[in-house]
Design an enzyme around this catalytic site. Structure first.
Site, PDB file in Angstrom:
ATOM      1  N   ASP A   1      46.998 105.077  16.222  1.00 62.54           N
ATOM      2  CA  ASP A   1      45.536 105.137  16.041  1.00 62.54           C
ATOM      3  C   ASP A   1      44.750 103.969  16.642  1.00 62.54           C
ATOM      4  O   ASP A   1      43.776 103.493  16.035  1.00 62.54           O
ATOM      5  CB  ASP A   1      45.193 105.264  14.546  1.00 62.54           C
TER       6      ASP A   1
ATOM      7  N   LYS B   1      46.587 113.873  14.715  1.00 64.73           N
ATOM      8  CA  LYS B   1      46.972 114.067  13.311  1.00 64.73           C
ATOM      9  C   LYS B   1      45.733 114.114  12.427  1.00 64.73           C
ATOM     10  O   LYS B   1      44.797 113.333  12.625  1.00 64.73           O
ATOM     11  CB  LYS B   1      47.910 112.939  12.856  1.00 64.73           C
TER      12      LYS B   1
ATOM     13  N   CYS C   1      47.373 103.770   7.981  1.00 65.17           N
ATOM     14  CA  CYS C   1      48.133 104.722   8.802  1.00 65.17           C
ATOM     15  C   CYS C   1      49.484 104.190   9.255  1.00 65.17           C
ATOM     16  O   CYS C   1      50.431 104.976   9.410  1.00 65.17           O
ATOM     17  CB  CYS C   1      47.282 105.172   9.981  1.00 65.17           C
TER      18      CYS C   1
END
Ligand code: TIU
Length: 223
Positions: free
Chosen positions: A26, A131, A164
């Protein structure tokens, strides 16, 4: 190629680069730049920039060895059918997921803010996993890709350490993958959470994984 051993906590960590993937979580404009999702939640996004240079060094060394490199992006379909109400309506952010921001709609696939920052942009051919959640295995084909490539070990960096990155490492650990986390390749909006998250990985004889630094991995891959 030979196996590599790096100094790590709680103990030195040995891996075979051919069975190891680098997973960058990310590193998106929405988390790292001003005007995105991260800032909308009230965070100081400047803290995340510390992870960029270490990730660049890690990627350069991994690519030179021909290792599998995978990137993830958190975000949703433009129609938001994959976004839980409970996620979209959480808290009182200035702008919510799907709202218009300076980099396009917040956390929506195809928008400028959803994409990976230019400094860490994927090379052609490197898988990018989109995701909907915090973990990279939930509702994605990441595990299928890793099994097909006979990957047993992940080197994980990205943001944020306690959200994450942690969720992904926990998911990977429960699926039998060993995780090595170069701590300087990760960053958080909260320094305390970052530090404690790294300690949590390695506690209890590497309950979730092993923690090292990017220069140790780079050094091992180059020698
Ligand atoms: N808010 C926060 O710390 N993180 C996220 O929402 N997503 C990721 O960590 N990528």
């Amino acid at each position: 190629m030979k196996t590599c051993t790096v100094p790590a906590l709680p103990e030195p960590f040995t891996f075979d680069p051919q069975q190891t993937a680098v997973l960058i979580i990310d590193m998106q404009r929405d988390f790292i730049e001003e005007g995105g999702f991260g800032q909308s939640l009230g965070n100081d996004v400047s803290l995340l920039k510390a992870a960029i240079a270490p990730c660049q060094a890690l990627l350069k060394a991994a690519r030179a060895q021909g290792m599998l490199v995978i990137h993830t992006r958190e975000g949703h379909r433009a129609d938001m059918h994959d976004a839980f109400e409970a996620k979209v309506h959480r808290g009182s952010p200035k702008v919510r997921i799907g709202d218009a921001g300076p980099m396009g709609r917040i956390l929506i696939r195809g928008e400028a803010g959803h994409d990976i920052i230019p400094d860490l942009y994927p090379l052609p051919g490197e898988p990018v996993i989109d995701k909907p959640g915090k973990g990279s295995f939930y509702a994605t084909d990441l595990e299928l890709i890793l099994r097909n490539r006979k990957i047993s070990t992940l080197i994980v960096g990205g943001v944020t350490t306690e959200v994450c990155v942690h969720t992904t490492v926990r998911e990977a650990n429960d699926r039998g993958f060993r995780c090595l986390i170069p701590g300087d390749c990760c960053a958080s909006y909260n320094r305390e959470f970052h530090a404690v998250s790294l300690r949590m990985f390695a506690a209890q004889s590497a309950i979730f994984g092993w923690v090292t630094e990017s220069h140790q991995v780079v050094n091992a891959l180059q020698h």
